[in-house]
Scaffold this active site. Structure first.
Site, PDB file in Angstrom:
ATOM      1  CB  CYS A  52     -10.960   8.374 -49.916  1.00  0.00           C
ATOM      2  SG  CYS A  52     -12.024   7.132 -50.621  1.00  0.00           S
ATOM      3  N   GLY A  86      -9.205  13.875 -49.338  1.00  0.00           N
ATOM      4  CA  GLY A  86      -9.360  13.323 -47.994  1.00  0.00           C
ATOM      5  C   GLY A  86      -8.161  13.635 -47.143  1.00  0.00           C
ATOM      6  CG  ASN A  98     -13.416   7.949 -54.337  1.00  0.00           C
ATOM      7  OD1 ASN A  98     -14.010   8.437 -53.394  1.00  0.00           O
ATOM      8  ND2 ASN A  98     -13.283   8.578 -55.495  1.00  0.00           N
ATOM      9  N   GLY A  99     -15.802   6.021 -52.652  1.00  0.00           N
ATOM     10  CA  GLY A  99     -17.234   5.891 -52.873  1.00  0.00           C
ATOM     11  C   GLY A  99     -17.934   5.412 -51.627  1.00  0.00           C
ATOM     12  CE1 TYR A 156     -15.034  22.705 -52.712  1.00  0.00           C
ATOM     13  CE2 TYR A 156     -16.061  20.634 -52.108  1.00  0.00           C
ATOM     14  CZ  TYR A 156     -15.271  21.714 -51.780  1.00  0.00           C
ATOM     15  OH  TYR A 156     -14.702  21.817 -50.550  1.00  0.00           O
TER      16      TYR A 156
END
Length: 499
Positions: free
Chosen positions: A34, A61, A135-136, A280
């Site tokens: 996210c 996301g 996030n994670g 990426y």
């Protein structure tokens, strides 16, 4: 009081019979967890600024999005399933007033794809509401949830993010102040977490002791200075904010009317940024280590050409992520760069199944070959990674049908042999093609003339940074944060020594 727009707990699963989501046709890429965004800017339209920040972070996301704004002690929240542009419009944003905001765009890793799991997670505490965007991925979620449930916490979602919010609330309700309570909660968390947390008096930005997921601070012009938090610098650029610095591993930045204060809450921070962020995930125009990731990815391509040259007529990248490395490969090798594939940039989630004729001929909803560029040519196709290999094989077949006489594949990262436990949605290890097959066997399965990956050393050398400051566990199996056996067994099927 927290006015929440109607959100049900209806299931919204990934459509396994959907051509865009089935295993066979799924993008042959790992998926990010996210993106997070936060802003403290009294006098500004913080909801609209957050909307545009999330819009720039949409690539991180695409399942759900949400914004919480604080108007004094009053919280306004709107979140739902879908893209940022689908969840919000002018009317919705007008009903999100305030001086600070927290936003989130989500791809589920822990917790299923359901409306109730959309973020920010909002809770009431002794000191007022908190709105948390994460996030994670925690690796001790099961243990933490059990502890919270035993303490009679009323968890309503299946996310590790809600568990972090409840851990904070528990510490606050036990008498801690904002700073003490948050630090107590963070010390109960293991794994990857970059957080933006809204409170009635300010916004926090936090990274785990390893800084596995990114988080940056920016400033808006004006007097007084107003601060912005975002997963990447592209989230700052879109609203005209200037990059100030990264939030450091194990750091908490606390933004209030008094300005920005910094607290190093972890006693033993050790930077381990996810290397896939650079290869990426992050947008190529985002800046890490004082340069755009576009520049780093071009260096990967140049290194790849030096390690694995091949005689060919043209080289091109798989849009969009393979293009910078393909340009670098061309520069270093002298092989002409061309566009061999055109991407349909308006393909999103679809629930319409293809016809049988489409299945038989190969679905080309996302990528279409340029036949007059490819016919009679020996081609090099550059991509950033191969996970399962299903999409790559179809792509090779498409290039041959378009007239390519030789297809040489070059990958600008090493073979992915291990799953991620820190916020990337990867398959279990037995589904990773490089975990069960040699490079020669993969080349045979993909039906390419040659296949070569970038070396692990070349990937890290190209960063220009200390190689030990990155997490590259998906390539090596060396995880910087210990994985509990129960969690490890869910994905790590093969013995490391046998890979």
């Amino acid at each position: 009081m927290i006015p929440i727009h109607p959100i049900t707990s209806d299931e919204y699963p990934r459509q396994t019979n959907d051509p865009m989501n089935s295993l066979e046709n799924h993008s042959d890429k790992p998926e990010e967890a996210c993106g997070v965004f936060g802003i403290y800017a009294p006098g500004e339209d913080v909801a609209k600024l957050t909307y545009f920040g999330l819009y720039a972070l949409q690539h991180r996301g695409q399942e759900s999005a949400g914004i919480a704004t604080f108007e004094g002690t009053h919280v306004h929240l709107h979140k739902d399933m879908g893209l940022v542009s689908q969840v919000f419009n002018e009317s919705v944003l007008e009903h999100l007033p305030g001086s600070l905001a927290v936003g989130h765009t989500r791809y589920s890793t822990t917790g299923s794809s359901r409306k109730v799991n959309a973020q920010p997670a909002v809770l009431e505490t002794r000191l007022g509401s908190i709105a948390l965007a994460h996030n994670g991925n925690l690796v001790n979620t099961v243990q933490l949830r059990e502890e919270l449930l035993q303490s009679k916490c009323n968890l309503v979602t299946t996310t590790d993010s809600e568990a972090i919010a409840f851990a904070i609330a528990q510490a606050l309700d036990a008498g801690a102040d904002w700073l003490e309570g948050c630090i107590q909660a963070f010390n109960r968390c293991q794994g990857a977490f970059s957080l933006v947390i809204g409170t009635p008096i300010g916004v926090m930005g936090v990274r785990d002791p390893n800084g596995i997921r990114p988080l940056v601070v920016g400033t808006l012009p004006g007097n007084p200075i107003r601060y912005v938090l975002a997963s990447e610098t592209c989230g700052l650029d879109i609203i005209g904010a200037e990059y100030l610095r990264d939030v450091e591993p194990g750091e908490l930045v606390w933004i209030t009317e008094e300005g920005l204060a910094s607290y190093h809450w972890s006693k033993q921070p050790q930077r381990k940024l996810c290397i896939f962020e650079m290869i990426y995930f992050a947008r190529p125009d985002s800046v890490m280590h004082n340069e755009s990731l576009y520049s780093y990815r071009m260096r990967l391509g140049r290194q790849l050409a030096a390690e694995s040259p091949v005689d060919a007529d043209i080289v091109f990248g798989v849009p969009d992520s393979g293009i910078p490395a393909a340009i670098g490969f061309s520069q270093a090798s002298g092989v002409a760069y061309a566009e061999g594939l055109i991407k349909n940039r308006y393909v999103g989630r679809t629930f319409i199944q293809p016809t049988q004729t489409m299945r038989e001929s190969g679905i080309r909803m996302k990528l279409n070959p340029l036949k007059d560029v490819l016919v009679g040519k020996r081609v090099i196709i550059v991509d950033d990674s191969i996970v399962r290999g299903t999409t790559s094989r179809k792509l090779v077949k498409t290039l041959r049908e378009a007239g390519a006489v030789e297809v040489h594949m070059r990958i600008s990262s090493p073979p992915v042999t291990h799953p991620c436990f820190y916020g990337i949605d990867t398959d279990s290890q037995d589904q990773l093609i490089a975990a069960t097959k040699s490079v020669a066997e993969i080349a045979q399965q993909l039906e390419v003339d040659t296949l070569a990956y970038l070396s692990w050393e070349g990937m890290l050398t190209a960063t220009g940074e200390d190689p030990n400051s990155f997490c590259s566990a998906c390539f090596t199996g060396d995880y910087p944060v210990a994985i509990p056996e129960q969690v490890k067994r869910s994905k790590l099927i093969l013995e490391k020594a046998g890979v």
